[in-house]
Every structure is written in C-alpha cells, then in structure tokens.
Scaffold this motif. Structure first.
Motif, mmCIF file in Angstrom:
data_model
loop_
_atom_site.group_PDB
_atom_site.id
_atom_site.type_symbol
_atom_site.label_atom_id
_atom_site.label_comp_id
_atom_site.label_asym_id
_atom_site.label_seq_id
_atom_site.Cartn_x
_atom_site.Cartn_y
_atom_site.Cartn_z
ATOM 1 N N THR A 41 7.921 -3.748 17.151
ATOM 2 C CA THR A 41 6.624 -4.219 17.643
ATOM 3 C C THR A 41 5.490 -3.417 17.019
ATOM 4 O O THR A 41 4.471 -3.972 16.590
ATOM 5 N N ALA A 42 5.671 -2.104 16.960
ATOM 6 C CA ALA A 42 4.649 -1.237 16.370
ATOM 7 C C ALA A 42 4.421 -1.577 14.901
ATOM 8 O O ALA A 42 3.276 -1.643 14.428
ATOM 9 N N LEU A 43 5.499 -1.810 14.169
ATOM 10 C CA LEU A 43 5.376 -2.145 12.747
ATOM 11 C C LEU A 43 4.652 -3.474 12.569
ATOM 12 O O LEU A 43 3.787 -3.609 11.693
ATOM 13 N N LYS A 44 4.963 -4.447 13.403
ATOM 14 C CA LYS A 44 4.295 -5.751 13.323
ATOM 15 C C LYS A 44 2.798 -5.599 13.556
ATOM 16 O O LYS A 44 1.975 -6.195 12.842
ATOM 17 N N ILE A 45 2.424 -4.793 14.551
ATOM 18 C CA ILE A 45 1.001 -4.576 14.848
ATOM 19 C C ILE A 45 0.317 -3.878 13.678
ATOM 20 O O ILE A 45 -0.780 -4.266 13.260
ATOM 21 N N LEU A 46 0.966 -2.862 13.136
ATOM 22 C CA LEU A 46 0.393 -2.132 12.004
ATOM 23 C C LEU A 46 0.182 -3.067 10.817
ATOM 24 O O LEU A 46 -0.888 -3.050 10.180
ATOM 25 N N GLN A 47 1.166 -3.861 10.510
ATOM 26 C CA GLN A 47 1.043 -4.792 9.388
ATOM 27 C C GLN A 47 -0.073 -5.808 9.626
ATOM 28 O O GLN A 47 -0.843 -6.121 8.710
ATOM 29 N N LYS A 48 -0.158 -6.310 10.845
ATOM 30 C CA LYS A 48 -1.199 -7.289 11.176
ATOM 31 C C LYS A 48 -2.587 -6.671 11.021
ATOM 32 O O LYS A 48 -3.502 -7.297 10.459
ATOM 33 N N VAL A 49 -2.751 -5.464 11.502
ATOM 34 C CA VAL A 49 -4.050 -4.794 11.435
ATOM 35 C C VAL A 49 -4.443 -4.501 9.993
ATOM 36 O O VAL A 49 -5.535 -4.881 9.537
ATOM 37 N N ILE A 50 -3.577 -3.810 9.258
ATOM 38 C CA ILE A 50 -3.921 -3.387 7.900
ATOM 39 C C ILE A 50 -4.186 -4.582 6.996
ATOM 40 O O ILE A 50 -5.115 -4.573 6.174
ATOM 41 N N SER A 51 -3.407 -5.643 7.140
ATOM 42 C CA SER A 51 -3.567 -6.810 6.275
ATOM 43 C C SER A 51 -4.857 -7.578 6.564
ATOM 44 O O SER A 51 -5.281 -8.413 5.758
ATOM 45 N N ASN A 52 -5.493 -7.291 7.693
ATOM 46 C CA ASN A 52 -6.739 -7.992 8.046
ATOM 47 C C ASN A 52 -7.978 -7.106 7.950
ATOM 48 O O ASN A 52 -9.051 -7.509 8.390
ATOM 49 N N THR A 53 -7.842 -5.936 7.368
ATOM 50 C CA THR A 53 -8.998 -5.062 7.172
ATOM 51 C C THR A 53 -9.739 -5.449 5.893
ATOM 52 O O THR A 53 -9.252 -6.230 5.082
ATOM 53 N N ASN A 54 -10.930 -4.864 5.720
ATOM 54 C CA ASN A 54 -11.687 -5.083 4.488
ATOM 55 C C ASN A 54 -12.187 -3.759 3.937
ATOM 56 O O ASN A 54 -12.081 -2.712 4.594
ATOM 57 N N THR A 55 -12.721 -3.793 2.745
ATOM 58 C CA THR A 55 -13.081 -2.567 2.032
ATOM 59 C C THR A 55 -14.308 -1.861 2.602
ATOM 60 O O THR A 55 -14.597 -0.719 2.227
ATOM 61 N N LYS A 56 -15.046 -2.510 3.496
ATOM 62 C CA LYS A 56 -16.221 -1.879 4.094
ATOM 63 C C LYS A 56 -15.874 -1.029 5.318
ATOM 64 O O LYS A 56 -16.678 -0.210 5.762
ATOM 65 N N GLN A 57 -14.698 -1.226 5.860
ATOM 66 C CA GLN A 57 -14.314 -0.538 7.093
ATOM 67 C C GLN A 57 -13.686 0.822 6.820
ATOM 68 O O GLN A 57 -13.037 1.034 5.792
ATOM 69 N N PHE A 58 -13.866 1.729 7.774
ATOM 70 C CA PHE A 58 -13.151 2.997 7.755
ATOM 71 C C PHE A 58 -11.862 2.812 8.556
ATOM 72 O O PHE A 58 -11.884 2.243 9.650
ATOM 73 N N ILE A 59 -10.752 3.312 8.030
ATOM 74 C CA ILE A 59 -9.468 3.185 8.712
ATOM 75 C C ILE A 59 -8.856 4.575 8.869
ATOM 76 O O ILE A 59 -8.510 5.230 7.879
ATOM 77 N N ILE A 60 -8.745 5.024 10.112
ATOM 78 C CA ILE A 60 -8.151 6.326 10.419
ATOM 79 C C ILE A 60 -6.702 6.082 10.836
ATOM 80 O O ILE A 60 -6.437 5.413 11.835
ATOM 81 N N VAL A 61 -5.776 6.601 10.052
ATOM 82 C CA VAL A 61 -4.351 6.371 10.276
ATOM 83 C C VAL A 61 -3.734 7.661 10.805
ATOM 84 O O VAL A 61 -3.761 8.703 10.140
ATOM 85 N N ASP A 62 -3.161 7.579 12.003
ATOM 86 C CA ASP A 62 -2.707 8.776 12.696
ATOM 87 C C ASP A 62 -1.301 8.566 13.268
ATOM 88 O O ASP A 62 -0.832 7.438 13.439
ATOM 89 N N GLY A 63 -0.659 9.674 13.603
ATOM 90 C CA GLY A 63 0.564 9.656 14.397
ATOM 91 C C GLY A 63 1.643 8.749 13.848
ATOM 92 O O GLY A 63 1.995 8.780 12.666
ATOM 93 N N SER A 64 2.196 7.909 14.732
ATOM 94 C CA SER A 64 3.329 7.069 14.353
ATOM 95 C C SER A 64 2.961 6.044 13.291
ATOM 96 O O SER A 64 3.838 5.570 12.555
ATOM 97 N N ALA A 65 1.691 5.697 13.166
ATOM 98 C CA ALA A 65 1.283 4.784 12.096
ATOM 99 C C ALA A 65 1.501 5.421 10.726
ATOM 100 O O ALA A 65 1.801 4.726 9.749
#
Length: 285
Positions: free
Chosen positions: A107-131
């Motif tokens: 479930t965690a992997l599915k959420i991570l994939q869904k989130v990252i694949s829908n980001t854009n180059t203008k956003q800041f993405i802080i990746v922590d912990g189990s991600a």
C-alpha cells in the motif's frame, strides 16, 4: 564545508508583508502515517503549521482522522487511499512531504508511486523515512525525483539504503558523489548534520545534540523544512533548507538548557516564539 550560524535565520525569517494571505505562505501536503505510525505524519503536519505554512493538508490513513483534527485542527484531511483525492491534493500543493510513518508495504509503495508520478518540476518534494527506503528500490522513482526539486532527509541507515554506502564508510567525498548522482539535496541527519547541495557545496551544523534523540524528531524537521520552503521565497531555495535545518537544532539546543530530553512536540510548541525572536532582531537592526 560551510558551518551554519544563527545569522542565516535573520537572513531567511523575514517579516510578513501586510498585503498577504494564507496562499502566500505555502500550500503544504504531508503524506504518510499508516495505521501503526500515525504520530509521525501528525508531527510533520503540526510542525509545518507552527513554522508558518499557510495551508497544510495531511494525506493519511482514515484511522488518523480523529487524532489529526484533535491535535492539528488547522490541517485538512485527505484519505491517502482515495486516488482522486490524493492526486488533486498533490496538484494543489507547492511543497510535499512524503514518508513519515508511511510504512514499506504494498500500500505504501502504491501511494508513493501515485504521488511521485503526479508531481511537477515547480514543486518541492521532501522525501523522508520509509519513502526513502522504498524509493531506493525503485529506479524509476529515483529518475523522476532527479528531475524535481527533491530534498532527501535520511538518517545514516536510510542513507546507506539509498546510496549503497555502508555507514562505516560514509564520508563527505563519497556522500557528495552519490548526492550529485541523485541530483537532489540531501540532509544527512547525524551528529553534526550535513546538507549536500545540488551545486556541489555542503553545509554543516554545530548545534543540536543527544537530547534530541527521540522518535519523531526527523518527522518534525520535515514539517519545518516544508513550511520554510512554502513561505520564504529565495532564488536559492537550498539556502532556505539550510535555515530550516539550523532552526530545528538551534531551538532544540535552546530548550535543552532546561530539559534533559527535548521532545519533538517541545520543538513544535516553541517554533512560533523562536521564529518571532529572529524577526524582531532583524526589525530592530
């Protein structure tokens, strides 16, 4: 190696303009907190609110809804297993935090994939912990993150998983080479935390200490970084990351003067006053 000093806070924490609204201070989305680790994403969300983010939404397990509304009433709830809600929330955010309490299951992997694949180059993405642990095993995700304004915030074991460098062999040269390969900022949390920047430079802390060694401290840091990036708009955003990391440890050190152990919630509850002190000193000068 640049040693961070308190002066960075006076440079970054600026008075708020009178003509402004909550949208000017960042739309932060925190993603994580499964059934067992809800506290992690609550602390990240709370830290973002207390550090000044204009709007905070928390995408988490439905079992955390009551706790979120009780502990962080300023934050909005998103069901992270509802794909439509999650993608819409990702699209609306300026800054994303993903990982605190997320877990490492399917479930965690599915959420991570869904989130990252829908980001854009203008956003800041802080990746922590189990991600971080999950992303380390997913080259396709690392490729996407290399094209974003990504900030990894690993402790030394998570860095070992992401970099392939064993803890005993981690040093500034090897760490910097791997960080450049990832094409992202890396905040390596340890004694004298080191921040490796995308331009090849590095900053280091000399504040903080073992009194901050409590679960949730890193989660709190992610929220502070997110809030700073959301509201302090500098051309060099890594300068803002430096300030956030310094503020987290400097406040911990300040509180340790009267506490044997400094809890993440101690830091969260003192952020507003701490930041105000630096703004006032800037105004007075």
């Amino acid at each position: 190696m640049h040693l961070l000093q308190a002066s960075i806070l006076k440079q970054v924490i600026l008075p708020r303009p009178f003509k402004s609204h909550k949208g000017n201070f960042g739309r932060v989305l925190t993603i994580g907190g499964n059934e067992n680790y809800g506290g992690a994403i609550l602390m990240s969300s709370s830290a973002a609110v207390h550090a000044g983010a204009g709007l905070v939404s928390c995408a988490t397990d439905t079992k955390n809804l009551t706790a979120l509304h009780s502990i962080v009433p300023e934050a909005m709830f998103i069901n992270y297993q509802n794909d439509v809600e999650l993608v819409n929330a990702v699209d609306a955010a300026n800054v994303l935090v993903i990982g605190p309490g997320l877990g490492t299951d399917a479930t965690a992997l599915k959420i991570l994939q869904k989130v990252i694949s829908n980001t854009n180059t203008k956003q800041f993405i802080i990746v922590d912990g189990s991600a971080i642990t999950l992303a380390a095993q997913e080259p396709a995700l690392l490729e996407i993150l290399a094209t974003r304004k990504t900030i990894y915030t690993p402790h030394q074991m998570e860095w070992q998983r992401l970099s392939g460098i064993e803890i005993s062999k981690q040093n500034n040269i090897k760490n910097a080479l791997k960080q450049q390969e990832l094409e992202a900022t890396v905040v390596l949390k340890k004694y004298h935390t080191t921040i490796y920047h995308t331009d090849g430079s590095a900053s280091q802390l000399e504040v903080g200490g073992p009194y901050m060694s409590t679960g949730g401290m890193g989660d709190t840091l992610t929220g502070i970084i997110a809030a700073f990036l959301g509201q302090f708009h500098f051309k060099n955003y890594e300068h803002v990351v430096d300030a956030a990391v310094y503020a987290h440890s400097a406040l911990g050190q300040e509180l340790a003067a009267s506490k044997y152990v400094v809890l993440p919630t101690d830091i969260i509850n003192h952020l507003q006053h701490f930041m105000s002190n630096y703004v006032q000193s800037t105004i007075q000068k």
